[in-house]
Write an enzyme that holds these catalytic residues in place. Sequence first.
Site, PDB file in Angstrom:
ATOM      1  N   TRP A   1       0.889  -1.237   0.017  1.00 36.35           N
ATOM      2  CA  TRP A   1       0.070  -0.010   0.006  1.00 36.35           C
ATOM      3  C   TRP A   1       0.760   1.184  -0.025  1.00 36.35           C
ATOM      4  O   TRP A   1       0.535   2.116  -0.833  1.00 36.35           O
ATOM      5  CB  TRP A   1      -0.909  -0.194   1.178  1.00 36.35           C
ATOM      6  CG  TRP A   1      -1.928   1.092   1.560  1.00 36.35           C
ATOM      7  CD1 TRP A   1      -2.970   1.675   0.752  1.00 36.35           C
ATOM      8  CD2 TRP A   1      -1.687   2.400   2.346  1.00 36.35           C
ATOM      9  NE1 TRP A   1      -3.514   2.434   1.254  1.00 36.35           N
ATOM     10  CE2 TRP A   1      -2.833   3.196   2.108  1.00 36.35           C
ATOM     11  CE3 TRP A   1      -0.699   2.580   3.130  1.00 36.35           C
ATOM     12  CZ2 TRP A   1      -2.934   4.239   2.980  1.00 36.35           C
ATOM     13  CZ3 TRP A   1      -0.755   3.858   3.870  1.00 36.35           C
ATOM     14  CH2 TRP A   1      -1.833   4.618   3.765  1.00 36.35           C
ATOM     15  N   HIS A   2       1.977   1.280   0.793  1.00 34.29           N
ATOM     16  CA  HIS A   2       2.734   2.346   0.817  1.00 34.29           C
ATOM     17  C   HIS A   2       3.565   2.610  -0.545  1.00 34.29           C
ATOM     18  O   HIS A   2       3.891   3.907  -0.843  1.00 34.29           O
ATOM     19  CB  HIS A   2       3.815   2.152   1.927  1.00 34.29           C
ATOM     20  CG  HIS A   2       3.271   2.537   3.395  1.00 34.29           C
ATOM     21  ND1 HIS A   2       2.685   1.740   4.011  1.00 34.29           N
ATOM     22  CD2 HIS A   2       3.394   3.915   4.078  1.00 34.29           C
ATOM     23  CE1 HIS A   2       2.379   2.315   5.150  1.00 34.29           C
ATOM     24  NE2 HIS A   2       2.783   3.652   5.048  1.00 34.29           N
TER      25      HIS A   2
END
EC number: 2.3.1.23
Length: 509
Positions: free
Chosen positions: A362-363
Amino acid sequence: MAYLIDIPFEYFSSFLGVHPDQLKLLFCFLSAYPFAGILKRLPSAPWIRNLFSISIGLFYLIGVHHLYDGVLVLLFDALFTYFVAAFYRSSRMPWIIFIVILGHTFSSHVIRYIYPSENTDITASQMVLCMKLTAFAWSVYDGRLPSSELSSYQKDRALRKIPNILYFLGYVFFFPSLLVGPAFDYVDYERFITLSMFKPLADPYEKQITPHSLEPALGRCWRGLLWLILFITGSSIYPLKFLLTPKFASSPILLKYGYVCITAFVARMKYYGAWELSDGACILSGIGYNGLDSSKHPRWDRVKNIDPIKFEFADNIKCALEAWNMNTNKWLRNYVYLRVAKKGKRPGFKSTLSTFTVSAMWHGVSAGYYLTFVSAAFIQTVAKYTRRHVRPFFLKPDMETPGPFKRVYDVIGMVATNLSLSYLIISFLLLNLKESIHVWKELYFIVHIYILIALAVFNSPIRSKLDNKIRSRVNSYKLKSYEQSMKSTSDTDMLNMSVPKREDFENDE
């Protein structure tokens, strides 16, 4: 107009030496406050409030940042989620949406990694929307299940029917949290936009039923600006790249760790500032309202994303993570960690590792994220072992009252937590694999070595010995308490009681 609006940002950019897009982001943070005040005072008709929210969100994306393609990206994710959730009635539905939306977000990270730019792109907004849409999918899925199969949290979040598309797009483009969060569940937005979360406060003699929130909102605003000023000042004094210099390499080990802790703290200030500013706008709009406290005063922490004091002084990893990026942690816990585990079974290391892997994806795509989050999965496991098998020795036998050395344990825990997280965060900040390994090498891989030793110890016969000692202390305490209670019991009462045997305490789990 798209070009005229750039003129003041470019002027102040050359004057202040700051990239224009950073000034645009600050403009969006600050202008969200008067817009939030207007939203709060609009007529109560939900369609008006939804349209206003969507309009301001599109103004930020198109009018200020010129992210025409970015709006299409968000619309694709939103409409894909909406129609799949509405028409695909399968247990696989939330997983399909999760994989597609997370995969699309990850692909945007890949593109940004291949074609780096200082200009603002859509990835930050897409990351926020990824959390909102995947949570929405699970809420729709839960709404199709019997209440008996849901936890209390899932019952509260469940959607028994698909919302109107205008409500849904209002949720997607909600402007106070559009750019950097915080993310929150759809039910919170619907209760806010329909004013139902404020109904208990309704006064028939007053037009406005939302509580006044200007003071707490401005408090968040000033704190956010202060954090950003401290970040700009601190990052010039403690630059991250100093960790890669020969001077750092030649420093004593204690000085190295001190510099790492300060550098990591300065880097966190940027996040503190952005999240405090966005939280303030959410509070002013009203969505931050979270009921009344024991003194009947409004609470404004519904979408709170950070607690700097709790994070900086946390005495264990669990407390630190709960105080950092709080809404992302709620998303990871409720829609990854608990969903990966099989029904009826407690989440284990598989859930922990899956959660940190999703968090890394997600990052972004940079190796530093994976170094940080995979290492964090192991250190969190070590922290659980420590809390379960070591902490009881610093409590009295009732396992509740602090022992004479509990404060020492807490201080050591606070120092160890700060050192460990600062050490791990370095790869999150540097992002580059080679640079991250280089800095960890200069720090002698101390935290990783500790993780390996601790895992070896807690997965050896030593753990059983520790558990037996803890059980012995607890059972002795129970037996002693029972004997004392017998002394204070009358003979008549004793005749009516069945006296337990010593084995009952020894076998107590």
